[in-house]
Design a protein around this motif. Structure first.
Motif, short mmCIF file in Angstrom:
data_model
loop_
_atom_site.label_atom_id
_atom_site.label_comp_id
_atom_site.label_asym_id
_atom_site.label_seq_id
_atom_site.Cartn_x
_atom_site.Cartn_y
_atom_site.Cartn_z
N VAL A 44 13.11 -26.84 -23.07
CA VAL A 44 12.78 -26.94 -22.04
C VAL A 44 12.15 -27.64 -20.31
O VAL A 44 12.84 -27.97 -20.47
CB VAL A 44 11.30 -28.21 -22.90
CG1 VAL A 44 10.13 -28.35 -22.62
CG2 VAL A 44 11.60 -27.26 -23.96
N LEU A 45 11.18 -27.15 -20.18
CA LEU A 45 11.20 -26.94 -18.07
C LEU A 45 10.61 -27.42 -18.05
O LEU A 45 9.35 -26.62 -17.95
CB LEU A 45 12.19 -25.87 -17.83
CG LEU A 45 11.77 -25.82 -16.45
CD1 LEU A 45 12.74 -26.99 -15.74
CD2 LEU A 45 12.51 -25.17 -15.74
N TRP A 46 9.70 -28.36 -17.21
CA TRP A 46 8.75 -29.32 -17.25
C TRP A 46 8.57 -28.85 -15.33
O TRP A 46 10.36 -28.84 -15.16
CB TRP A 46 8.48 -30.11 -17.14
CG TRP A 46 7.99 -30.86 -18.43
CD1 TRP A 46 8.15 -29.45 -19.66
CD2 TRP A 46 7.08 -32.33 -18.64
NE1 TRP A 46 7.21 -30.46 -20.58
CE2 TRP A 46 7.05 -31.93 -19.90
CE3 TRP A 46 7.44 -33.52 -17.71
CZ2 TRP A 46 6.54 -32.68 -20.70
CZ3 TRP A 46 6.55 -35.03 -18.85
CH2 TRP A 46 6.45 -34.11 -20.09
N GLY A 74 12.30 -32.01 -30.39
CA GLY A 74 14.17 -32.06 -30.45
C GLY A 74 14.91 -30.97 -29.87
O GLY A 74 15.74 -30.57 -29.44
N ALA A 75 14.44 -30.91 -28.72
CA ALA A 75 15.25 -29.98 -27.67
C ALA A 75 15.65 -30.58 -25.86
O ALA A 75 15.02 -31.88 -25.59
CB ALA A 75 14.17 -29.07 -27.47
N THR A 76 16.38 -29.98 -25.25
CA THR A 76 16.85 -30.32 -24.18
C THR A 76 15.61 -30.37 -23.46
O THR A 76 15.23 -28.86 -23.55
CB THR A 76 17.83 -29.52 -23.88
OG1 THR A 76 18.67 -30.10 -24.36
CG2 THR A 76 17.87 -30.45 -22.15
N VAL A 94 15.65 -34.40 -13.68
CA VAL A 94 16.19 -35.07 -14.85
C VAL A 94 16.47 -34.65 -16.06
O VAL A 94 15.29 -33.83 -16.86
CB VAL A 94 15.45 -36.33 -14.95
CG1 VAL A 94 16.51 -37.44 -15.89
CG2 VAL A 94 15.74 -37.00 -13.83
N VAL A 95 17.15 -34.67 -16.54
CA VAL A 95 17.67 -33.85 -17.87
C VAL A 95 17.70 -34.97 -19.19
O VAL A 95 18.17 -36.33 -19.45
CB VAL A 95 18.23 -32.80 -18.01
CG1 VAL A 95 18.77 -33.05 -19.23
CG2 VAL A 95 19.40 -32.30 -16.63
N LEU A 96 16.81 -35.19 -20.37
CA LEU A 96 16.96 -35.93 -21.49
C LEU A 96 17.14 -34.86 -22.91
O LEU A 96 16.72 -33.81 -22.78
CB LEU A 96 15.41 -36.17 -21.58
CG LEU A 96 15.21 -37.18 -20.31
CD1 LEU A 96 14.77 -36.94 -19.41
CD2 LEU A 96 14.26 -38.25 -20.75
N ASP A 97 18.28 -35.69 -23.51
CA ASP A 97 18.77 -34.71 -24.74
C ASP A 97 17.55 -35.19 -26.04
O ASP A 97 16.78 -35.18 -25.52
CB ASP A 97 19.96 -34.96 -25.66
CG ASP A 97 20.03 -36.64 -26.01
OD1 ASP A 97 18.66 -37.28 -26.30
OD2 ASP A 97 20.78 -37.03 -26.21
N GLY A 98 17.82 -34.20 -27.47
CA GLY A 98 16.40 -34.35 -28.29
C GLY A 98 16.95 -35.46 -28.65
O GLY A 98 15.60 -35.51 -29.46
N GLU A 99 16.56 -36.72 -28.54
CA GLU A 99 16.58 -37.97 -28.85
C GLU A 99 15.38 -39.05 -27.66
O GLU A 99 15.69 -39.62 -27.71
CB GLU A 99 18.13 -38.22 -29.06
CG GLU A 99 18.42 -37.78 -30.73
CD GLU A 99 18.11 -37.87 -31.69
OE1 GLU A 99 17.22 -39.08 -31.89
OE2 GLU A 99 18.06 -36.87 -32.60
N GLY A 100 15.96 -37.99 -25.74
CA GLY A 100 15.20 -38.95 -25.66
C GLY A 100 16.38 -39.42 -24.83
O GLY A 100 15.67 -39.91 -24.00
N ARG A 101 17.94 -39.49 -24.50
CA ARG A 101 18.59 -40.19 -24.15
C ARG A 101 18.81 -38.81 -22.38
O ARG A 101 18.76 -37.81 -22.40
CB ARG A 101 19.94 -40.48 -24.56
CG ARG A 101 19.36 -41.29 -25.80
CD ARG A 101 20.92 -40.78 -26.46
NE ARG A 101 20.91 -39.24 -27.08
CZ ARG A 101 21.22 -39.24 -28.57
NH1 ARG A 101 22.75 -40.25 -28.48
NH2 ARG A 101 22.29 -38.41 -28.90
#
Length: 285
Positions: A44-46, A74-76, A94-101
């Motif tokens: 998902v791109l913002w 649950g997505a990048t 900034v990239v976050l993984d499906g766990e919000g990290r």
């Protein structure tokens, strides 16, 4: 390989300057719009700078809100962040993984003159009103590339899309898809880097156009102007390099050099011709 992608467009009025924008309202719009992202989406791109923080993004309330979105999907999630740094700021993806990290980030290299920084600020502020750009962006470094759980992605942030070498840097670093988070888009400027790089492009803009473009420069999905939207598509993760990637700017530089050389040669010949005719003209007199 294929990837299910979504470009989130929060919507809202257009033509509002950054200094006049309500940062929390912009963030809330994109949180709400992300509820429409289909299940099973991989990335998902913002858009650019839809998250603004007075200090570091890490540990902020805005980061917590974005992390919740990433966990829910649950997505990048790739998010445009403007991060305060004293009297300066950073414009990052900034990239976050499906766990919000948080897993990676890219800081914009090519800043917009008179938009993100004021050249010769100390001089110009004596004779002009520069209050619309109260602080300067710090320039990032290195290739435009992000390592994400969905794969390595090339990235150009907004204005950088006009500089072919920025897209090239990400592709040459292994980016298999080109991401273009932007916040000043009223037309699909991504078509040029798509054709040059041989990559699919996903562009997200707060109020449009958010688009997906294939490797041949064809717009295959597009959102509206102004309204909230989620643009989705299945895209190809492509490898290899096009001829433009291999040659870079060299053909253009060589052509320009040939034109200059020809102009110099022609001017010299005309001068020689004029010099040779002068004695004859004097005799005729």
């Amino acid at each position: 390989a294929e990837l299910a992608v979504a470009a989130v467009q929060g919507g809202g009025p257009r033509g509002i300057r950054a200094v006049d924008a309500d940062e929390r309202l912009v963030l809330d719009r994109h949180v709400e719009a992300s509820a429409d992202v289909p299940a099973g989406t991989d990335l998902v791109l913002w858009p650019e700078d839809v998250v603004g923080t007075a200090g570091p993004f890490a540990g902020s309330a805005a980061e917590a809100a974005v992390q919740e979105v990433a966990r829910r999907l649950g997505a990048t999630l790739v998010v445009g962040v403007v991060e305060g740094a004293g009297d300066r700021f950073r414009n990052a993806a900034v990239v976050l993984d499906g766990e919000g990290r948080p897993v990676d980030r890219f800081d914009k290299v090519h800043r917009v003159p008179f938009g993100e920084y004021i050249p010769f600020r100390s001089l110009l502020e004596r004779v002009a009103d520069v209050s619309a750009v109260p602080r300067d962006a710090e320039a990032g470094r290195g290739p435009g590339v992000l390592d994400t759980p969905a794969g390595r992605m090339a990235v150009t942030i907004s204005y950088e899309v006009f500089f072919a070498h920025r897209a090239r840097s990400g592709v040459e670093a292994g980016g298999r898809l080109l991401l273009v988070p932007t916040n000043a888009s009223s037309y699909t400027t991504e078509q040029v880097p798509a054709q040059e790089a041989g990559r699919w492009v996903v562009q997200a803009a707060p109020t449009g156009y958010s688009v997906v473009v294939d490797q041949r420069g064809r717009v295959v999905a597009q959102g509206p102007l102004g309204d909230r939207a989620v643009v989705t598509e299945i895209v190809e993760l492509r490898a290899g390099r096009t001829l433009a990637m291999r040659l870079g700017d060299r053909p253009g530089v060589a052509a320009a050099a040939m034109v200059i050389a020809f102009g110099w040669w022609r001017s010299r010949k005309l001068s020689e011709l004029d010099s040779g005719m002068l004695p004859s003209l004097r005799r005729l007199r």
